[in-house]
Design a protein around this motif. Structure first.
Motif, PDB file in Angstrom:
ATOM      1  N   CYS A  75       2.950  -5.076   5.243  1.00  6.21           N
ATOM      2  CA  CYS A  75       3.598  -3.764   5.157  1.00  6.21           C
ATOM      3  C   CYS A  75       3.125  -2.821   6.261  1.00  6.21           C
ATOM      4  O   CYS A  75       3.895  -1.976   6.719  1.00  6.21           O
ATOM      5  CB  CYS A  75       3.358  -3.153   3.784  1.00  6.21           C
ATOM      6  N   ASP A  76       1.872  -2.958   6.684  1.00  4.45           N
ATOM      7  CA  ASP A  76       1.399  -2.105   7.777  1.00  4.45           C
ATOM      8  C   ASP A  76       2.217  -2.338   9.042  1.00  4.45           C
ATOM      9  O   ASP A  76       2.568  -1.399   9.753  1.00  4.45           O
ATOM     10  CB  ASP A  76      -0.090  -2.368   8.050  1.00  4.45           C
ATOM     11  N   GLU A  77       2.525  -3.582   9.308  1.00  8.42           N
ATOM     12  CA  GLU A  77       3.339  -3.912  10.478  1.00  8.42           C
ATOM     13  C   GLU A  77       4.767  -3.383  10.317  1.00  8.42           C
ATOM     14  O   GLU A  77       5.360  -2.867  11.266  1.00  8.42           O
ATOM     15  CB  GLU A  77       3.356  -5.429  10.686  1.00  8.42           C
ATOM     16  N   ALA A  78       5.317  -3.486   9.117  1.00  9.77           N
ATOM     17  CA  ALA A  78       6.673  -2.972   8.864  1.00  9.77           C
ATOM     18  C   ALA A  78       6.701  -1.452   8.978  1.00  9.77           C
ATOM     19  O   ALA A  78       7.644  -0.886   9.545  1.00  9.77           O
ATOM     20  CB  ALA A  78       7.146  -3.405   7.485  1.00  9.77           C
ATOM     21  N   ARG A  79       5.664  -0.785   8.475  1.00  9.18           N
ATOM     22  CA  ARG A  79       5.596   0.677   8.599  1.00  9.18           C
ATOM     23  C   ARG A  79       5.463   1.083  10.065  1.00  9.18           C
ATOM     24  O   ARG A  79       6.069   2.068  10.499  1.00  9.18           O
ATOM     25  CB  ARG A  79       4.431   1.216   7.781  1.00  9.18           C
ATOM     26  N   ALA A  80       4.657   0.335  10.827  1.00  4.31           N
ATOM     27  CA  ALA A  80       4.491   0.641  12.253  1.00  4.31           C
ATOM     28  C   ALA A  80       5.812   0.460  13.001  1.00  4.31           C
ATOM     29  O   ALA A  80       6.085   1.188  13.962  1.00  4.31           O
ATOM     30  CB  ALA A  80       3.413  -0.252  12.857  1.00  4.31           C
ATOM     31  N   ALA A  81       6.628  -0.490  12.554  1.00  2.00           N
ATOM     32  CA  ALA A  81       7.935  -0.702  13.182  1.00  2.00           C
ATOM     33  C   ALA A  81       8.957   0.334  12.731  1.00  2.00           C
ATOM     34  O   ALA A  81      10.043   0.438  13.303  1.00  2.00           O
ATOM     35  CB  ALA A  81       8.436  -2.105  12.865  1.00  2.00           C
ATOM     36  N   GLY A  82       8.620   1.111  11.700  1.00  2.00           N
ATOM     37  CA  GLY A  82       9.512   2.170  11.219  1.00  2.00           C
ATOM     38  C   GLY A  82      10.628   1.678  10.321  1.00  2.00           C
ATOM     39  O   GLY A  82      11.642   2.358  10.175  1.00  2.00           O
ATOM     40  N   VAL A  83      10.470   0.503   9.696  1.00  4.25           N
ATOM     41  CA  VAL A  83      11.534  -0.033   8.848  1.00  4.25           C
ATOM     42  C   VAL A  83      11.193   0.029   7.361  1.00  4.25           C
ATOM     43  O   VAL A  83      12.019  -0.337   6.531  1.00  4.25           O
ATOM     44  CB  VAL A  83      11.884  -1.485   9.233  1.00  4.25           C
ATOM     45  N   ALA A  84       9.999   0.463   7.020  1.00  3.59           N
ATOM     46  CA  ALA A  84       9.604   0.509   5.606  1.00  3.59           C
ATOM     47  C   ALA A  84      10.214   1.739   4.949  1.00  3.59           C
ATOM     48  O   ALA A  84      10.348   2.777   5.589  1.00  3.59           O
ATOM     49  CB  ALA A  84       8.091   0.551   5.493  1.00  3.59           C
ATOM     50  N   PRO A  85      10.611   1.670   3.734  1.00  4.02           N
ATOM     51  CA  PRO A  85      10.624   0.532   2.824  1.00  4.02           C
ATOM     52  C   PRO A  85      11.789  -0.425   3.143  1.00  4.02           C
ATOM     53  O   PRO A  85      12.825  -0.006   3.643  1.00  4.02           O
ATOM     54  CB  PRO A  85      10.803   1.158   1.449  1.00  4.02           C
ATOM     55  N   ILE A  86      11.576  -1.688   2.826  1.00  2.00           N
ATOM     56  CA  ILE A  86      12.577  -2.723   3.089  1.00  2.00           C
ATOM     57  C   ILE A  86      13.203  -3.128   1.762  1.00  2.00           C
ATOM     58  O   ILE A  86      12.502  -3.508   0.832  1.00  2.00           O
ATOM     59  CB  ILE A  86      11.935  -3.954   3.757  1.00  2.00           C
ATOM     60  N   ARG A  87      14.523  -3.050   1.682  1.00  2.00           N
ATOM     61  CA  ARG A  87      15.228  -3.403   0.451  1.00  2.00           C
ATOM     62  C   ARG A  87      15.604  -4.880   0.447  1.00  2.00           C
ATOM     63  O   ARG A  87      15.754  -5.482   1.510  1.00  2.00           O
ATOM     64  CB  ARG A  87      16.481  -2.553   0.311  1.00  2.00           C
ATOM     65  N   ARG A  88      15.734  -5.433  -0.757  1.00  2.00           N
ATOM     66  CA  ARG A  88      16.152  -6.830  -0.890  1.00  2.00           C
ATOM     67  C   ARG A  88      17.480  -7.015  -0.164  1.00  2.00           C
ATOM     68  O   ARG A  88      18.404  -6.232  -0.312  1.00  2.00           O
ATOM     69  CB  ARG A  88      16.303  -7.186  -2.365  1.00  2.00           C
ATOM     70  N   GLY A  89      17.568  -8.065   0.647  1.00  2.00           N
ATOM     71  CA  GLY A  89      18.772  -8.343   1.411  1.00  2.00           C
ATOM     72  C   GLY A  89      18.702  -7.871   2.843  1.00  2.00           C
ATOM     73  O   GLY A  89      19.513  -8.264   3.665  1.00  2.00           O
ATOM     74  N   GLU A  90      17.755  -6.997   3.162  1.00  2.00           N
ATOM     75  CA  GLU A  90      17.601  -6.522   4.530  1.00  2.00           C
ATOM     76  C   GLU A  90      16.707  -7.478   5.305  1.00  2.00           C
ATOM     77  O   GLU A  90      15.832  -8.131   4.735  1.00  2.00           O
ATOM     78  CB  GLU A  90      16.991  -5.116   4.549  1.00  2.00           C
ATOM     79  N   PRO A  91      16.907  -7.550   6.637  1.00  2.00           N
ATOM     80  CA  PRO A  91      16.035  -8.401   7.452  1.00  2.00           C
ATOM     81  C   PRO A  91      14.578  -7.963   7.319  1.00  2.00           C
ATOM     82  O   PRO A  91      14.260  -6.786   7.372  1.00  2.00           O
ATOM     83  CB  PRO A  91      16.539  -8.173   8.880  1.00  2.00           C
ATOM     84  N   GLY A  92      13.701  -8.941   7.108  1.00  2.00           N
ATOM     85  CA  GLY A  92      12.273  -8.662   6.985  1.00  2.00           C
ATOM     86  C   GLY A  92      11.772  -8.591   5.553  1.00  2.00           C
ATOM     87  O   GLY A  92      10.569  -8.541   5.320  1.00  2.00           O
ATOM     88  N   TYR A  93      12.668  -8.579   4.582  1.00  2.00           N
ATOM     89  CA  TYR A  93      12.243  -8.513   3.176  1.00  2.00           C
ATOM     90  C   TYR A  93      11.661  -9.863   2.755  1.00  2.00           C
ATOM     91  O   TYR A  93      12.195 -10.917   3.075  1.00  2.00           O
ATOM     92  CB  TYR A  93      13.424  -8.164   2.269  1.00  2.00           C
ATOM     93  N   ARG A  94      10.540  -9.817   2.065  1.00  2.00           N
ATOM     94  CA  ARG A  94       9.941 -11.003   1.458  1.00  2.00           C
ATOM     95  C   ARG A  94       9.450 -10.627   0.079  1.00  2.00           C
ATOM     96  O   ARG A  94       8.970  -9.502  -0.131  1.00  2.00           O
ATOM     97  CB  ARG A  94       8.738 -11.505   2.271  1.00  2.00           C
ATOM     98  N   GLU A  95       9.551 -11.549  -0.860  1.00  2.00           N
ATOM     99  CA  GLU A  95       9.067 -11.276  -2.214  1.00  2.00           C
ATOM    100  C   GLU A  95       7.565 -11.035  -2.218  1.00  2.00           C
ATOM    101  O   GLU A  95       7.059 -10.297  -3.054  1.00  2.00           O
ATOM    102  CB  GLU A  95       9.441 -12.428  -3.142  1.00  2.00           C
TER     103      GLU A  95
END
Length: 110
Positions: A75-95
């Motif tokens: 999540c730190d990497e996703a936040r740094a990329a500016g895409v957090a929060p990531i919803r189910r179905g979006e690129p980068g989402y993992r359970e």
């Protein structure tokens, strides 16, 4: 008390007081208010509605393939990329990044 013979009433018809006309601005005011409320709700709910539409229209295989197109180590990497929060179905989402299983990974800190 007797009525004078010159005043006749037709059975079934009543006299009503004349209706007061409402100001023309009330309809316009209501229309503008409803438009603003609808626009605000659409703007706020758009990401959730888009995610829901994606989940409903894509097959499970296509959904997994879309989610796997982008990989974030955490999540730190996703936040740094500016895409957090990531919803189910979006690129980068993992359970694995969705701790509570609600379909929203990398939720904001509380």
């Amino acid at each position: 008390m007797q009525r004078s013979p010159s005043v006749r009433r037709t059975p079934g018809r009543r006299r009503h007081a004349p209706r007061r006309r409402e100001s023309g601005g009330s309809f316009l005011r209501t229309l503008v208010s409803l438009s603003l409320i609808t626009g605000a709700a659409t703007w706020i709910l758009e990401p959730d509605l888009e995610s829901l539409w994606t989940q409903l229209t894509l097959s499970p295989e296509a959904l997994k393939a879309r989610e796997a197109t982008v990989f974030y180590a955490g999540c730190d990497e996703a936040r740094a990329a500016g895409v957090a929060p990531i919803r189910r179905g979006e690129p980068g989402y993992r359970e694995g990044m969705d701790g509570d299983g609600d379909g929203l990974a990398c939720e904001p800190y509380r």
